[in-house]
Design a protein around this motif. Structure first.
Motif, short mmCIF file in Angstrom:
data_model
loop_
_atom_site.label_atom_id
_atom_site.label_comp_id
_atom_site.label_asym_id
_atom_site.label_seq_id
_atom_site.Cartn_x
_atom_site.Cartn_y
_atom_site.Cartn_z
N GLU A 1 1.39 -0.43 -10.73
CA GLU A 1 0.77 0.42 -9.84
C GLU A 1 0.32 -0.07 -8.64
O GLU A 1 0.13 0.63 -7.53
CB GLU A 1 -0.12 1.21 -10.84
N TYR A 2 -0.62 -1.01 -8.69
CA TYR A 2 -1.40 -1.64 -7.65
C TYR A 2 -0.32 -2.27 -6.36
O TYR A 2 -0.73 -1.82 -5.21
CB TYR A 2 -1.97 -2.98 -7.96
N ASP A 3 0.95 -2.75 -6.78
CA ASP A 3 1.78 -2.83 -5.88
C ASP A 3 2.23 -1.86 -5.04
O ASP A 3 2.51 -1.76 -3.79
CB ASP A 3 2.81 -3.91 -6.46
N GLU A 4 2.58 -0.99 -6.02
CA GLU A 4 3.22 0.57 -5.44
C GLU A 4 2.25 1.01 -4.46
O GLU A 4 2.52 1.54 -3.45
CB GLU A 4 3.42 1.39 -6.51
N ARG A 5 0.74 1.21 -4.94
CA ARG A 5 -0.16 1.64 -3.98
C ARG A 5 -0.21 0.89 -2.67
O ARG A 5 -0.54 1.60 -1.69
CB ARG A 5 -1.62 1.79 -4.88
N ARG A 6 -0.27 -0.51 -3.00
CA ARG A 6 -0.37 -1.45 -1.66
C ARG A 6 0.73 -1.11 -0.71
O ARG A 6 0.61 -0.93 0.33
CB ARG A 6 -0.48 -2.82 -2.08
N LYS A 7 1.96 -0.98 -1.34
CA LYS A 7 3.07 -0.61 -0.42
C LYS A 7 2.99 0.78 0.44
O LYS A 7 3.40 0.72 1.57
CB LYS A 7 4.53 -0.54 -1.37
N LYS A 8 2.52 1.72 -0.31
CA LYS A 8 2.27 3.05 0.39
C LYS A 8 1.30 2.95 1.13
O LYS A 8 1.41 3.33 2.67
CB LYS A 8 1.96 3.91 -0.97
N PHE A 9 0.43 2.30 1.02
CA PHE A 9 -0.85 2.16 2.03
C PHE A 9 -0.18 1.22 3.07
O PHE A 9 -0.76 1.76 4.52
CB PHE A 9 -1.92 1.22 1.31
N ASP A 10 0.40 0.24 2.90
CA ASP A 10 0.95 -0.68 4.36
C ASP A 10 2.08 0.33 4.93
O ASP A 10 1.77 0.30 6.24
CB ASP A 10 1.80 -1.83 3.55
N GLN A 11 2.82 1.16 4.36
CA GLN A 11 3.74 2.19 5.00
C GLN A 11 3.08 3.04 5.88
O GLN A 11 3.12 3.28 6.96
CB GLN A 11 4.70 2.39 4.03
N LYS A 12 1.94 3.70 5.32
CA LYS A 12 1.25 4.67 5.85
C LYS A 12 0.41 4.17 6.92
O LYS A 12 0.31 4.62 8.16
CB LYS A 12 0.06 5.38 4.92
N LEU A 13 0.02 2.83 6.83
CA LEU A 13 -0.62 2.27 7.86
C LEU A 13 0.18 2.01 9.02
O LEU A 13 -0.01 2.12 10.28
CB LEU A 13 -1.52 0.89 7.31
N GLU A 14 1.48 1.55 8.88
CA GLU A 14 2.41 1.35 9.58
C GLU A 14 2.89 2.28 10.48
O GLU A 14 2.87 2.38 11.69
CB GLU A 14 3.54 0.35 9.01
N GLU A 15 3.00 3.38 9.70
CA GLU A 15 3.38 4.69 10.37
C GLU A 15 2.28 5.20 11.23
O GLU A 15 2.41 5.45 12.53
CB GLU A 15 3.81 5.88 9.25
N GLU A 16 0.94 4.99 11.11
CA GLU A 16 0.10 5.46 11.75
C GLU A 16 -0.23 4.63 12.95
O GLU A 16 -0.41 5.12 13.99
CB GLU A 16 -1.42 5.50 11.03
#
Length: 103
Positions: free
Chosen positions: A32-47
């Protein structure tokens, strides 16, 4: 004595089951932590990409505005030089002729 050994075996099995369950939960939490981190990284990259694109667009707009201003300024300068030449070309030619004939 056998009942004590049986009880200890039962406690050990229970403890092993608790440890196994804790390890499974830990693995699930890690996923779950890895999935959240990946989503956060992806969102941050998009922003970040959106911000970079906005900055690029702003810089491009500024560049176009600056170039337009410089082009207009250059046209005005050329026009004033041409007007100056048109008005004074005879005087310039006479001065050049004077200098050549003085020698």
């Amino acid at each position: 004595m056998d009942s004590v050994i049986d009880k200890l075996t039962e406690i050990e099995q229970t403890a092993s089951a608790i440890v196994a369950h804790a390890e499974e939960e830990k693995a699930e939490i890690d996923r779950e932590y890895d999935e959240r981190r990946k989503k956060f990284d992806q969102k941050l990259e998009e922003e970040t990409m959106v911000r970079i694109e906005r900055i690029r667009e702003g810089l491009e707009s500024d560049k176009k505005h600056l170039l337009t201003g410089q082009e207009e300024s250059s046209r005005e300068l050329i026009a004033s030089l041409q007007e100056e030449y048109t008005k004074n070309h005879t005087v310039y030619a006479e001065n050049i002729l004077k200098r050549i004939t003085e020698v």
